[in-house]
Design a protein around this motif. Structure first.
Motif, PDB file in Angstrom:
ATOM      1  N   HIS A  65       4.452   6.489   0.656  1.00  0.00           N
ATOM      2  CA  HIS A  65       3.924   7.676   1.466  1.00  0.00           C
ATOM      3  C   HIS A  65       3.870   7.300   2.957  1.00  0.00           C
ATOM      4  O   HIS A  65       3.760   5.940   3.170  1.00  0.00           O
ATOM      5  CB  HIS A  65       2.358   8.049   1.044  1.00  0.00           C
ATOM      6  N   CYS A  76       3.356   4.199  -3.406  1.00  0.00           N
ATOM      7  CA  CYS A  76       2.606   5.153  -4.057  1.00  0.00           C
ATOM      8  C   CYS A  76       1.639   4.230  -5.310  1.00  0.00           C
ATOM      9  O   CYS A  76       2.308   3.628  -5.976  1.00  0.00           O
ATOM     10  CB  CYS A  76       3.128   6.181  -4.658  1.00  0.00           C
ATOM     11  N   ARG A  77       0.312   4.490  -5.324  1.00  0.00           N
ATOM     12  CA  ARG A  77      -0.351   3.663  -6.352  1.00  0.00           C
ATOM     13  C   ARG A  77      -0.932   4.787  -7.279  1.00  0.00           C
ATOM     14  O   ARG A  77      -1.990   4.446  -8.018  1.00  0.00           O
ATOM     15  CB  ARG A  77      -1.638   3.108  -5.453  1.00  0.00           C
ATOM     16  N   GLN A  78      -0.478   5.899  -7.397  1.00  0.00           N
ATOM     17  CA  GLN A  78      -1.206   7.017  -8.234  1.00  0.00           C
ATOM     18  C   GLN A  78      -0.235   7.135  -9.553  1.00  0.00           C
ATOM     19  O   GLN A  78       1.304   7.314  -9.149  1.00  0.00           O
ATOM     20  CB  GLN A  78      -1.253   8.081  -7.445  1.00  0.00           C
ATOM     21  N   CYS A  81       2.127  11.107  -9.157  1.00  0.00           N
ATOM     22  CA  CYS A  81       1.707  11.556  -7.803  1.00  0.00           C
ATOM     23  C   CYS A  81       2.571  12.720  -7.233  1.00  0.00           C
ATOM     24  O   CYS A  81       1.879  13.904  -6.777  1.00  0.00           O
ATOM     25  CB  CYS A  81       1.838  10.394  -6.835  1.00  0.00           C
ATOM     26  N   GLU A 100      -5.350   4.595  -2.055  1.00  0.00           N
ATOM     27  CA  GLU A 100      -4.998   6.070  -2.418  1.00  0.00           C
ATOM     28  C   GLU A 100      -5.914   6.589  -3.468  1.00  0.00           C
ATOM     29  O   GLU A 100      -6.297   5.894  -4.434  1.00  0.00           O
ATOM     30  CB  GLU A 100      -3.596   6.082  -2.758  1.00  0.00           C
TER      31      GLU A 100
HETATM   32 ZN   LIG Z   1       0.813   8.691  -4.166  1.00  0.00          ZN
END
Ligand SMILES: [Zn+2]
Ligand SMILES: [Zn+2]
Length: 139
Positions: A65, A76-78, A81, A100
């Motif tokens: 991101h 990204c840590r999701q 996402c 995040e």
């Molecule tokens: Zn993310």
């Protein structure tokens, strides 16, 4: 951060994309393109354009991101996402760490408000500034 297997449909990366992504994953705070370049000079990266091209692709893949307010990048840590268009970040102004998070209610409200205005929403990046729990406890 846990190393569980998010991004299971991660695309094959070029060498430069892999180096840039690894540099972001090693960092504990967002990195600017120039900081990434500095850290990768030993790997043979010389031109800002090489880093910008890699970052463009990684952002398009949903693996990275861009934080507009910092002009910097985070991995990204999701999980999943790309499935939601809303990316939200808590940015600590003391230590620079970024967390995040996703919140469905928030996403639904933004969609409802924009729809009511006849606005077609494509993408949302929410950047919250403040003090993280660790820094707050240390004060
Ligand atoms: Zn993310
Ligand atoms: Zn902090």
């Amino acid at each position: 951060m846990s190393e569980h297997s998010h991004h299971h449909d991660r695309p094959a990366l070029t060498r430069n994309q892999g180096l840039v992504f690894a540099a972001l994953e090693r960092a504990d705070a967002p990195l600017s393109a120039y900081t990434i370049l500095d850290r990768l000079r030993g790997e043979g990266l010389k031109a800002p354009l090489q880093v910008y091209r890699a970052l463009d692709k990684l952002v398009a893949y949903g693996m990275v991101h861009r934080l507009e307010s910092l002009n910097a990048f985070v991995p990204c840590r999701q999980d999943d996402c790309d499935a939601h268009e809303t990316a939200a970040f808590m940015i600590c102004e003391t230590c620079g760490k970024v967390a995040e998070f996703a919140d469905e209610t928030l996403t639904e409200r933004l969609e409802a408000v924009t729809r009511a205005s006849g606005f077609t929403l494509h993408r949302t990046t929410i950047e919250l500034r403040g003090i993280c729990a660790a820094c707050g406890a240390a004060q």
